[in-house]
Design a protein around this motif. Sequence first.
Motif, PDB file in Angstrom:
ATOM      1  N   THR A 136      37.927  37.213  48.058  1.00 33.62           N
ATOM      2  CA  THR A 136      37.249  38.121  48.994  1.00 33.62           C
ATOM      3  C   THR A 136      37.633  37.806  50.437  1.00 33.62           C
ATOM      4  N   ILE A 137      37.768  36.533  50.758  1.00 34.01           N
ATOM      5  CA  ILE A 137      38.179  36.134  52.115  1.00 34.01           C
ATOM      6  C   ILE A 137      39.547  36.733  52.442  1.00 34.01           C
ATOM      7  N   ALA A 138      40.480  36.657  51.492  1.00 33.92           N
ATOM      8  CA  ALA A 138      41.810  37.218  51.712  1.00 33.92           C
ATOM      9  C   ALA A 138      41.735  38.734  51.877  1.00 33.92           C
ATOM     10  N   LYS A 139      40.861  39.375  51.118  1.00 31.62           N
ATOM     11  CA  LYS A 139      40.685  40.834  51.230  1.00 31.62           C
ATOM     12  C   LYS A 139      40.167  41.209  52.616  1.00 31.62           C
ATOM     13  N   LEU A 140      39.193  40.440  53.108  1.00 30.56           N
ATOM     14  CA  LEU A 140      38.653  40.703  54.442  1.00 30.56           C
ATOM     15  C   LEU A 140      39.748  40.556  55.499  1.00 30.56           C
ATOM     16  N   ALA A 141      40.522  39.482  55.383  1.00 30.51           N
ATOM     17  CA  ALA A 141      41.597  39.232  56.345  1.00 30.51           C
ATOM     18  C   ALA A 141      42.618  40.366  56.319  1.00 30.51           C
ATOM     19  N   SER A 142      43.007  40.776  55.118  1.00 33.61           N
ATOM     20  CA  SER A 142      43.977  41.864  54.977  1.00 33.61           C
ATOM     21  C   SER A 142      43.430  43.167  55.555  1.00 33.61           C
TER      22      SER A 142
ATOM     23  N   VAL B 105      48.152  30.705  49.188  1.00 32.88           N
ATOM     24  CA  VAL B 105      48.983  31.751  48.582  1.00 32.88           C
ATOM     25  C   VAL B 105      48.501  33.135  49.018  1.00 32.88           C
ATOM     26  N   LEU B 106      47.182  33.331  48.995  1.00 35.63           N
ATOM     27  CA  LEU B 106      46.609  34.626  49.368  1.00 35.63           C
ATOM     28  C   LEU B 106      46.819  34.932  50.850  1.00 35.63           C
ATOM     29  N   ALA B 107      46.746  33.896  51.695  1.00 35.25           N
ATOM     30  CA  ALA B 107      46.964  34.087  53.139  1.00 35.25           C
ATOM     31  C   ALA B 107      48.390  34.580  53.393  1.00 35.25           C
ATOM     32  N   LYS B 108      49.337  33.987  52.682  1.00 34.41           N
ATOM     33  CA  LYS B 108      50.740  34.400  52.818  1.00 34.41           C
ATOM     34  C   LYS B 108      50.914  35.842  52.362  1.00 34.41           C
ATOM     35  N   LYS B 109      50.252  36.177  51.258  1.00 35.58           N
ATOM     36  CA  LYS B 109      50.336  37.537  50.717  1.00 35.58           C
ATOM     37  C   LYS B 109      49.733  38.552  51.685  1.00 35.58           C
TER      38      LYS B 109
END
Length: 439
Positions: A116-122, A155-159
Amino acid sequence: MFDFLSQKFSSIFSRLKTQTRLTDDGIKEVLEKVHDALLEADVPYGIVQDFIEEVKKEVVGKKLTHSLNASEMLLKIVHGKLLSFMTGSTSDGAFSFHMPSVVMVEGLQGSGKTTTIAKLASTLKVQAEARGKTRRILLASVDFYRPAAIDQLEVLAKKAGVLFYRSPLTNPVEAAQDIVKKFHAEQCDILFLDTAGRLHVDETMLEELKKIDARIKPKYKILVIDAMTGQESLKVAQVFDEKVGFMGAILTKMDSDTRGGAAFAFRYALKKPILYVATGEKLDDIEAFKPDRMVSRIMGMGDLQTLLEKADEKIKKSEQEALTSSFARGRISLEDFAKQIDMVGKLGSLSNLMQYLPGMGSLKMTPEMLEKGEKEMKRFRAIIRSMTPKERVQTKLLDASRKGRIARGAGVSVADVNTLLARFEESQKFVKLFKSMGK
């Protein structure tokens, strides 16, 4: 999302639309069905009782049984009370993060917190880019209890195309402070800090969160909860609120077989807003929680506004305008038909699209029916690609010989080609009607 409640409410209220006058017994029967539907959706019994009592009070005040448009008024009352329960005393406006901000994200293990954190960032990154801006977004974690958690976040941050920092410190509180220093040193706009979770609420976890909170003083504390856990998620939220505190929640796994009870009851039970809902595994499978639109879905009225917004995000304006122009002319070609299919594909699966369309809540579309529809769309794409440009424009050229060649090229039967042409003819009739109505 809310498929269960939408089907139930659509079934209840679709019958009402054919009636003008209502008797006391008729109103009682409707409210009993609403009561049972909410209980089946796993809304806590006390909240269901409160909701029904609120509706009853207004029904009595409006004297529905003496009104000529009683059914319409009852619909409006239930719609209004649903909105009231899901927004609180005042309507929740669209939430946005103020910059710069440190956001501390809490939740149990398995709730989908890291994803969810990665989704928010994206989401924030994409929104900023749409406005011609850039955002320096930093992701970091102090979840040292789950070894793969920090690696997963990296990995998610890079994506997502955002920054990531791994603190060399191993004490969660000290590491959190180190991460915040990095956030300021890098002059980032927002930091999402992933904290440790457990399979169940325990005092050790809560004490750690309290210490981190006291040390870094985040501007926002957000709780991520698993909607599939139903009423249990409300109990978890109450404990987090009492011990650590949070300003709003994100509900995950809303695309699963959850019945929506937690989402319905959360605002009323916790007096705090739901900020976002996550509906899948992809980075863009998250949307802002807008109670008025959710209520519209529950009532079977669809949510065309959100669907149009998604279209604007994923389909180029030039493509939309070209198709609109074809509609305005009152005729479309198979090329246009193929573009329609491609546009639908860009907006997501059929099951995802159904929730946005008015009247679809009452249709009991099985997974098998939806899968059949998806396969048919793929076949149609393959058939149209096997045609020459001239054939796509002049369908009268498609004799038996050409149909056989097209079928072989697409790996389908001639019957499938004929099915496509029949669907296309139906669309042609709609387009002509569209033009004749002056739309």
